[in-house]
Design a protein around this motif. Structure first.
Motif, PDB file in Angstrom:
ATOM      1  N   GLY A 266       0.636  -1.509   0.227  1.00  0.00           N
ATOM      2  CA  GLY A 266       0.200  -0.423   0.031  1.00  0.00           C
ATOM      3  C   GLY A 266       0.763   0.877   0.107  1.00  0.00           C
ATOM      4  O   GLY A 266       0.273   2.508   0.430  1.00  0.00           O
ATOM      5  N   GLN A 267       2.098   1.531  -0.074  1.00  0.00           N
ATOM      6  CA  GLN A 267       3.377   2.180   0.066  1.00  0.00           C
ATOM      7  C   GLN A 267       3.467   3.086  -1.835  1.00  0.00           C
ATOM      8  O   GLN A 267       3.250   1.881  -2.650  1.00  0.00           O
ATOM      9  CB  GLN A 267       4.184   1.669   0.451  1.00  0.00           C
ATOM     10  CG  GLN A 267       3.776   1.880   1.739  1.00  0.00           C
ATOM     11  CD  GLN A 267       2.803   2.556   2.335  1.00  0.00           C
ATOM     12  OE1 GLN A 267       3.997   4.164   2.703  1.00  0.00           O
ATOM     13  NE2 GLN A 267       2.325   2.303   3.090  1.00  0.00           N
ATOM     14  N   TRP A 268       3.940   4.254  -2.002  1.00  0.00           N
ATOM     15  CA  TRP A 268       3.720   4.537  -2.876  1.00  0.00           C
ATOM     16  C   TRP A 268       5.097   3.995  -3.894  1.00  0.00           C
ATOM     17  O   TRP A 268       6.702   3.617  -2.815  1.00  0.00           O
ATOM     18  CB  TRP A 268       3.626   5.793  -3.804  1.00  0.00           C
ATOM     19  CG  TRP A 268       2.851   6.299  -3.185  1.00  0.00           C
ATOM     20  CD1 TRP A 268       1.867   7.939  -2.712  1.00  0.00           C
ATOM     21  CD2 TRP A 268       1.270   6.562  -3.945  1.00  0.00           C
ATOM     22  NE1 TRP A 268       1.000   7.948  -2.382  1.00  0.00           N
ATOM     23  CE2 TRP A 268       0.186   7.139  -4.029  1.00  0.00           C
ATOM     24  CE3 TRP A 268       0.796   5.870  -5.409  1.00  0.00           C
ATOM     25  CZ2 TRP A 268      -0.585   7.195  -4.124  1.00  0.00           C
ATOM     26  CZ3 TRP A 268      -0.669   5.767  -5.588  1.00  0.00           C
ATOM     27  CH2 TRP A 268      -1.095   6.463  -5.150  1.00  0.00           C
ATOM     28  N   VAL A 269       5.245   3.555  -5.403  1.00  0.00           N
ATOM     29  CA  VAL A 269       6.521   2.705  -5.768  1.00  0.00           C
ATOM     30  C   VAL A 269       6.126   4.282  -7.299  1.00  0.00           C
ATOM     31  O   VAL A 269       7.612   4.876  -7.159  1.00  0.00           O
ATOM     32  CB  VAL A 269       5.949   1.779  -6.487  1.00  0.00           C
ATOM     33  CG1 VAL A 269       7.195   1.370  -7.509  1.00  0.00           C
ATOM     34  CG2 VAL A 269       5.774   1.114  -5.828  1.00  0.00           C
ATOM     35  N   VAL A 270       5.366   4.598  -7.499  1.00  0.00           N
ATOM     36  CA  VAL A 270       4.815   6.028  -8.196  1.00  0.00           C
ATOM     37  C   VAL A 270       4.046   7.110  -7.798  1.00  0.00           C
ATOM     38  O   VAL A 270       2.743   6.326  -7.721  1.00  0.00           O
ATOM     39  CB  VAL A 270       4.965   5.697  -9.510  1.00  0.00           C
ATOM     40  CG1 VAL A 270       4.872   6.985 -10.542  1.00  0.00           C
ATOM     41  CG2 VAL A 270       6.637   4.975  -9.862  1.00  0.00           C
TER      42      VAL A 270
END
Length: 324
Positions: A266-270
């Motif tokens: 659930g964390q941003w990669v982009v």
């Protein structure tokens, strides 16, 4: 695996020019090493931006009939044998050994050829059309232009180490549609959007957290300058009305993008990309899915099919069945 996110603009109501733009984006992504190239909802020939801005609900209105007729004329006919209007993309997918997912407006010949469907098309790296998913439920004003789809396209596809599923826009908010893909082992979820950050910034990470999958939201962009260029190439019915509405509301952007990628935690990669056309190349690692599935696997160890199960009708709907 390396994926290419193509946040581009359509050439509004111009199928030929838009397909050319899509091909150029595929070439660029493939040259960068992408194995999978993604485009937003209704990219070919465009999202119907005029609906809420030209009084599309007016019954038997001359302008709305002209716009609908033009939309049908510019929509894509899809044939599984040779690709139909998407043949240039099929040829390119095979030449560049890439899988392509592109949002289209489909003129469905199996339903008479006069109604339009918002269809996400998956083209395999062999150059064949492998799936056509017609949007189950057009959203709000979209129902003035698009017909209701069916479950035939609720299917997944193997791409490298991943199992990919695709949904259009607000279908991504339909829990059972997501569950239908999870049940088939999906671990790479592709969400196609017409293009606004407000649509993508919350749900992308939500689906990733729920499914413990990589989630890619891919959007289009459209602004006043791009509309003017499209109109200069091929005049758009009601263009002056559309621009007058933008003037009255102070809007320069109809779609500001918002393409983004969330990891299975659930964390941003982009993080969402806004107000720019670009081809963003992103590496994703299937091992990250396995790590997060230790905590939650929605169709495996964290499911109870003895208590709740989903029934999915994947037949292609039609109005007649001819016997004999």
């Amino acid at each position: 695996m390396k994926i290419g996110i193509a946040q581009i603009s359509s050439v509004l109501l111009n199928k030929e020019e838009t397909i050319a733009r899509v091909c150029t984006a595929v070439e660029e992504a493939a040259q960068g090493g992408a194995e999978l190239v993604l485009f937003g909802e209704a990219t070919i020939p465009a999202y119907p931006w005029w609906l809420e801005r030209t009084n599309a609900a007016a019954f038997n209105d001359t302008l709305q009939k002209q716009l609908y007729a033009r939309y049908v004329q510019e929509a894509v006919e899809i044939r599984l044998d040779d690709g139909g209007d998407l043949k240039p993309l099929c040829v390119l997918a095979k030449q560049r050994n890439v899988v392509i997912v592109v949002g289209t407006i489909e003129r469905a010949v199996d339903r008479g050829g006069h109604s339009l469907y918002c269809s996400a098309v998956t083209i395999g790296n062999t150059g064949t059309i492998e799936n056509v998913h017609r949007k189950l439920m057009p959203t709000h004003e979209e129902r003035l232009a698009w017909a209701i789809g069916d479950g035939h396209g609720l299917r997944t596809k193997k791409v490298g180490e991943f199992t990919m599923g695709v949904l259009n826009c607000w279908e991504n908010w339909m829990p059972l549609s997501r569950a239908a893909l999870y049940a088939q082992g999906e671990n790479l979820h592709i969400a196609l959007w017409p293009g606004t950050q407000r649509n993508t910034e919350d749900i992308t990470r939500f689906i990733a957290t729920e499914s413990r999958s990589f989630v890619v939201s891919v959007s289009n962009v459209m602004n006043r300058e791009l509309l003017a260029k499209a109109h200069a190439m091929k005049p758009i019915p009601g263009y002056d009305v559309l621009i007058a509405h933008m003037d009255a509301t102070g809007a320069d952007w109809l779609a500001d993008g918002g393409s983004c990628v969330s990891g299975p935690d659930g964390q941003w990669v982009v993080a969402p990309i806004v107000r720019q056309e670009c081809i963003r190349l992103v590496e994703i690692d299937a091992a990250r899915v396995l790590e997060e599935r230790a905590l939650l696997d929605p169709s495996g160890h964290y499911s109870r099919p003895d208590v709740t199960r989903l029934v999915v009708d994947r037949s292609r709907q039609n109005v007649a069945a001819f016997l004999g």
